[in-house]
Motif scaffolding. Structure first.
Motif, PDB file in Angstrom:
ATOM      1  N   UNK A 179     -43.101   7.037  -2.460  1.00 13.66           N
ATOM      2  CA  UNK A 179     -43.613   8.374  -2.160  1.00 13.66           C
ATOM      3  C   UNK A 179     -43.976   8.465  -0.685  1.00 13.66           C
ATOM      4  N   UNK A 180     -43.794   9.642  -0.110  1.00 13.78           N
ATOM      5  CA  UNK A 180     -44.189   9.869   1.279  1.00 13.78           C
ATOM      6  C   UNK A 180     -45.703   9.797   1.361  1.00 13.78           C
ATOM      7  N   UNK A 181     -46.225   9.330   2.495  1.00 15.09           N
ATOM      8  CA  UNK A 181     -47.665   9.092   2.587  1.00 15.09           C
ATOM      9  C   UNK A 181     -48.510  10.360   2.497  1.00 15.09           C
ATOM     10  N   UNK A 182     -48.000  11.492   2.954  1.00 19.50           N
ATOM     11  CA  UNK A 182     -48.798  12.717   2.925  1.00 19.50           C
ATOM     12  C   UNK A 182     -48.102  13.778   2.092  1.00 19.50           C
ATOM     13  N   UNK A 183     -48.798  14.240   1.091  1.00 19.58           N
ATOM     14  CA  UNK A 183     -48.283  15.346   0.280  1.00 19.58           C
ATOM     15  C   UNK A 183     -49.424  16.332   0.086  1.00 19.58           C
ATOM     16  N   UNK A 184     -49.169  17.590   0.318  1.00 14.32           N
ATOM     17  CA  UNK A 184     -50.214  18.588   0.134  1.00 14.32           C
ATOM     18  C   UNK A 184     -50.084  19.206  -1.254  1.00 14.32           C
ATOM     19  N   UNK A 185     -51.035  20.024  -1.602  1.00 18.26           N
ATOM     20  CA  UNK A 185     -51.006  20.662  -2.917  1.00 18.26           C
ATOM     21  C   UNK A 185     -49.858  21.640  -3.058  1.00 18.26           C
ATOM     22  N   UNK A 186     -49.453  22.252  -1.952  1.00 20.11           N
ATOM     23  CA  UNK A 186     -48.441  23.297  -2.004  1.00 20.11           C
ATOM     24  C   UNK A 186     -47.046  22.810  -1.657  1.00 20.11           C
ATOM     25  N   UNK A 187     -46.934  21.583  -1.232  1.00 25.11           N
ATOM     26  CA  UNK A 187     -45.647  21.036  -0.816  1.00 25.11           C
ATOM     27  C   UNK A 187     -45.118  20.108  -1.894  1.00 25.11           C
ATOM     28  N   UNK A 188     -43.828  20.195  -2.130  1.00 26.45           N
ATOM     29  CA  UNK A 188     -43.188  19.278  -3.073  1.00 26.45           C
ATOM     30  C   UNK A 188     -43.320  17.857  -2.518  1.00 26.45           C
ATOM     31  N   UNK A 189     -43.628  16.916  -3.373  1.00 27.58           N
ATOM     32  CA  UNK A 189     -43.799  15.542  -2.919  1.00 27.58           C
ATOM     33  C   UNK A 189     -42.460  14.981  -2.456  1.00 27.58           C
ATOM     34  N   UNK A 190     -42.421  14.566  -1.211  1.00 23.61           N
ATOM     35  CA  UNK A 190     -41.225  13.962  -0.662  1.00 23.61           C
ATOM     36  C   UNK A 190     -41.243  12.465  -0.950  1.00 23.61           C
ATOM     37  N   UNK A 191     -40.095  11.870  -0.859  1.00 22.04           N
ATOM     38  CA  UNK A 191     -39.995  10.427  -1.056  1.00 22.04           C
ATOM     39  C   UNK A 191     -39.160   9.843   0.066  1.00 22.04           C
ATOM     40  N   UNK A 192     -39.394   8.600   0.363  1.00 30.07           N
ATOM     41  CA  UNK A 192     -38.565   7.910   1.347  1.00 30.07           C
ATOM     42  C   UNK A 192     -37.784   6.824   0.627  1.00 30.07           C
ATOM     43  N   UNK A 193     -36.578   6.649   1.077  1.00 32.02           N
ATOM     44  CA  UNK A 193     -35.661   5.692   0.469  1.00 32.02           C
ATOM     45  C   UNK A 193     -35.433   4.560   1.460  1.00 32.02           C
TER      46      UNK A 193
END
Length: 87
Positions: A47-61
């Motif tokens: 998972x990406x280190x920063x995810x906000x409540x309104x943003x879809x959780x990004x991931x790093x590969x």
């Protein structure tokens, strides 16, 4: 193959992933990208280190080729943001 060097998926998910270049903690494995035809792991998905409540959780590969060492409780990777695939 040495049985002591084998790990289950559940074991891998509990190991912290660390970048060897900066000594930075990247987090824990969220998922694995697997080539089912050739029975190979292609990448670690974190998972990406920063995810906000309104943003879809990004991931790093992180490509499997960038895994340097799997230890007892950590996975060392050569993490280069320009070479990794953001999911």
């Amino acid at each position: 193959m040495d049985l002591d060097s084998m790990h289950s998926v559940n074991q891998l998910r509990t190991m912290e992933v660390i970048d060897i270049n900066l000594g930075m903690k990247l987090g824990y494995i969220k998922d694995l990208k697997i080539d089912c035809d050739n029975y190979k792991i292609l990448a670690l998905v974190l998972p990406e280190e920063k995810a906000s409540w309104f943003k879809k959780e990004d991931a790093r590969e992180i490509p499997w080729e960038n895994v340097v060492k799997i230890g007892v409780d950590v996975i060392l990777v050569n993490y280069n943001k320009t070479n990794s695939n953001e999911v």
